[in-house]
Design a protein around this motif. Structure first.
Motif, PDB file in Angstrom:
ATOM      1  N   THR A   7       0.999  -1.237  -0.050  1.00 58.16           N
ATOM      2  CA  THR A   7       0.046  -0.055   0.258  1.00 58.16           C
ATOM      3  C   THR A   7       0.798   1.200  -0.129  1.00 58.16           C
ATOM      4  OG1 THR A   7      -1.873  -1.227   1.281  1.00 58.16           O
ATOM      5  CG2 THR A   7      -1.821   1.411   1.184  1.00 58.16           C
ATOM      6  N   LEU A   8       0.378   2.124  -0.910  1.00 53.70           N
ATOM      7  CA  LEU A   8       1.161   3.525  -0.827  1.00 53.70           C
ATOM      8  C   LEU A   8      -0.052   4.217  -0.234  1.00 53.70           C
ATOM      9  CD1 LEU A   8       2.067   3.972  -4.839  1.00 53.70           C
ATOM     10  CD2 LEU A   8       3.893   3.275  -2.583  1.00 53.70           C
ATOM     11  N   SER A   9       0.497   4.488   1.155  1.00 54.53           N
ATOM     12  CA  SER A   9      -0.491   5.188   1.933  1.00 54.53           C
ATOM     13  C   SER A   9      -0.466   6.598   1.818  1.00 54.53           C
ATOM     14  CB  SER A   9      -0.348   4.861   3.480  1.00 54.53           C
ATOM     15  OG  SER A   9      -1.257   5.314   4.455  1.00 54.53           O
ATOM     16  N   SER A  10      -1.474   7.189   0.992  1.00 51.32           N
ATOM     17  CA  SER A  10      -1.470   8.743   0.851  1.00 51.32           C
ATOM     18  C   SER A  10      -1.867   9.453   2.055  1.00 51.32           C
ATOM     19  CB  SER A  10      -2.452   8.944  -0.318  1.00 51.32           C
ATOM     20  OG  SER A  10      -2.232   8.387  -1.443  1.00 51.32           O
ATOM     21  N   GLU A  11      -2.268   8.956   3.173  1.00 50.04           N
ATOM     22  CA  GLU A  11      -2.798   9.780   4.336  1.00 50.04           C
ATOM     23  C   GLU A  11      -1.510   9.688   5.111  1.00 50.04           C
ATOM     24  OE1 GLU A  11      -5.453   7.987   2.132  1.00 50.04           O
ATOM     25  OE2 GLU A  11      -4.435   6.741   3.576  1.00 50.04           O
ATOM     26  N   GLU A  12      -0.555   9.047   5.041  1.00 49.75           N
ATOM     27  CA  GLU A  12       0.521   9.195   5.931  1.00 49.75           C
ATOM     28  C   GLU A  12       1.842   9.569   5.484  1.00 49.75           C
ATOM     29  OE1 GLU A  12       0.599   5.364   8.736  1.00 49.75           O
ATOM     30  OE2 GLU A  12      -0.308   4.853   6.910  1.00 49.75           O
ATOM     31  N   HIS A  13       2.075   9.828   3.988  1.00 53.41           N
ATOM     32  CA  HIS A  13       3.288  10.040   3.546  1.00 53.41           C
ATOM     33  C   HIS A  13       3.390  11.066   2.324  1.00 53.41           C
ATOM     34  CE1 HIS A  13       4.661   6.596   5.550  1.00 53.41           C
ATOM     35  NE2 HIS A  13       3.828   5.799   5.321  1.00 53.41           N
ATOM     36  N   ASP A  37      -6.752   7.323  -2.395  1.00 58.60           N
ATOM     37  CA  ASP A  37      -7.303   8.352  -2.904  1.00 58.60           C
ATOM     38  C   ASP A  37      -8.170   9.202  -1.996  1.00 58.60           C
ATOM     39  OD1 ASP A  37      -8.206  10.568  -4.447  1.00 58.60           O
ATOM     40  OD2 ASP A  37      -9.435   9.247  -5.731  1.00 58.60           O
ATOM     41  N   HIS A  38      -7.371  10.152  -1.101  1.00 57.46           N
ATOM     42  CA  HIS A  38      -8.074  10.871  -0.184  1.00 57.46           C
ATOM     43  C   HIS A  38      -8.091  12.592  -0.366  1.00 57.46           C
ATOM     44  CE1 HIS A  38      -9.438   8.060   3.673  1.00 57.46           C
ATOM     45  NE2 HIS A  38      -9.404   7.643   2.274  1.00 57.46           N
ATOM     46  N   VAL A 295      -0.548  -5.074   1.418  1.00 54.99           N
ATOM     47  CA  VAL A 295      -0.463  -4.743   3.084  1.00 54.99           C
ATOM     48  C   VAL A 295      -0.331  -3.325   3.135  1.00 54.99           C
ATOM     49  CG1 VAL A 295       0.830  -5.464   5.025  1.00 54.99           C
ATOM     50  CG2 VAL A 295       0.455  -7.194   3.200  1.00 54.99           C
ATOM     51  N   HIS A 296      -0.754  -2.860   4.119  1.00 56.34           N
ATOM     52  CA  HIS A 296      -0.593  -1.389   4.535  1.00 56.34           C
ATOM     53  C   HIS A 296       0.221  -1.447   5.862  1.00 56.34           C
ATOM     54  CE1 HIS A 296      -2.593   2.116   6.635  1.00 56.34           C
ATOM     55  NE2 HIS A 296      -1.584   2.439   6.325  1.00 56.34           N
TER      56      HIS A 296
END
Length: 318
Positions: A7-13, A37-38, A295-296
């Motif tokens: 997971t490319l976690s857009s909310e954290e990075h 997408d957030h 996996v996130h």
């Protein structure tokens, strides 16, 4: 063999960090990455929310072979389906020769309220999503399109940049009604879970890739992992449909006051450094019917997950 993703976690990075993570994921041996997408993070401690389509341009330029998806977008309110069709087509064209998964869903108020539009009930949003997918497919045909539907209007629109192959539109579902609808108008299935609704989707004729995200926090100890999750991703402990209804990170921060570390420990997030726990959880998702499991890694330390997967987890599925 299942396809294992990251997971490319857009909310954290930040967007640049996400590009670097994608490069590292490819080098480690992951089969695909999926970017969220957030417009907002869930809570302010997460700290980021870059525009996913810009980030994907960087990922396309920096990687060579890894497949990519967006899990998931809601092309119903914040982004008109015609604009989504252009954005996803451009992204897919940039990943020339690779699979691009176009994940779509009915969204969360957290991201969709920002233009001041009414937040409709789920039944209406599902109806909007089905029409949105119809609009997207019309535009992906490369023909001149006019569409005058119940929810959307498109006048004399034509996409001139298209990928050689249409991306599969994988529909997110958490209940049987949505899973049934997803089988009717989607090209695949997307879930956070694993959710048993994939069986409903299959029973109603659903075909195509089946993607499932698992949440994890690889750390030196289970206690350290639980603490990190509680600090940076407490929203995982919220029950029911609450996550779809709250409008701002501030509201989530108020709601997660009811979530403590014991709730995190009892939840589904994989915590600690045990590789077998990850292997077993991925296999459980595969046994449930998913062929793409990603996996996130929650928290700042992405290296911990990369190292664990490179050395112990991915070899188990090769």
């Amino acid at each position: 063999m299942p396809q294992i993703g990251y997971t490319l976690s857009s909310e954290e990075h930040s967007p640049n960090d996400l590009v670097e993570h994608a490069v590292r994921a490819e080098a480690v041996g992951f089969d695909f990455v999926s970017a969220s997408d957030h417009f907002h993070p869930w809570v302010s401690a997460q700290g980021n929310a870059p525009f996913v389509w810009s980030t994907l341009g960087g990922v396309a330029a920096a990687t060579d072979d890894i497949d990519v998806g967006v899990g998931v977008s809601a092309p119903i309110i914040r982004i008109h389906p015609a604009i989504y069709a252009q954005a996803a087509a451009t992204a897919a064209a940039m990943f020339d020769g690779r699979t691009f998964f176009a994940g779509v869903g009915t969204g969360e108020n957290l991201n969709e309220h920002v233009l001041g539009d009414h937040w409709p009930e789920h039944e209406v949003r599902l109806e909007m999503l089905e029409e949105a997918v119809e609009v997207v497919r019309k535009l992906w045909s490369g023909q001149n399109v006019s569409h005058h539907g119940k929810h959307y209007t498109v006048e004399n629109a034509k996409l001139f940049t298209l990928p050689e192959e249409e991306p599969p539109i994988c529909v997110s579902a958490y209940g049987d009604k949505t899973a049934t609808a997803a089988a009717e108008f989607g090209d695949g299935f997307w879930s956070v879970g694993p959710q048993d609704t994939v069986e409903t989707w299959e029973d109603n004729g659903g075909e195509g890739p089946r993607l499932c995200q698992l949440s994890a926090c690889v750390a030196d100890s289970e206690e350290a992992a639980i603490s990190t999750v509680h600090e940076q991703w407490p929203n995982t402990g919220l029950p029911g449909e609450l996550s779809a209804q709250l409008p701002t990170p501030k509201h989530f921060e108020q709601a997660v006051q009811m979530v403590d570390e014991a709730d995190i420990a009892e939840g589904s997030t994989l915590t600690g450094p045990d590789a077998q726990q990850h292997i077993d959880s991925i296999q459980k998702a595969v046994d449930a019917g998913y062929d793409h499991v990603y996996v996130h890694q929650i928290g700042d330390d992405q290296k911990a997950l990369f190292d664990l997967y490179e050395e112990e987890v991915l070899p188990s599925f090769s």
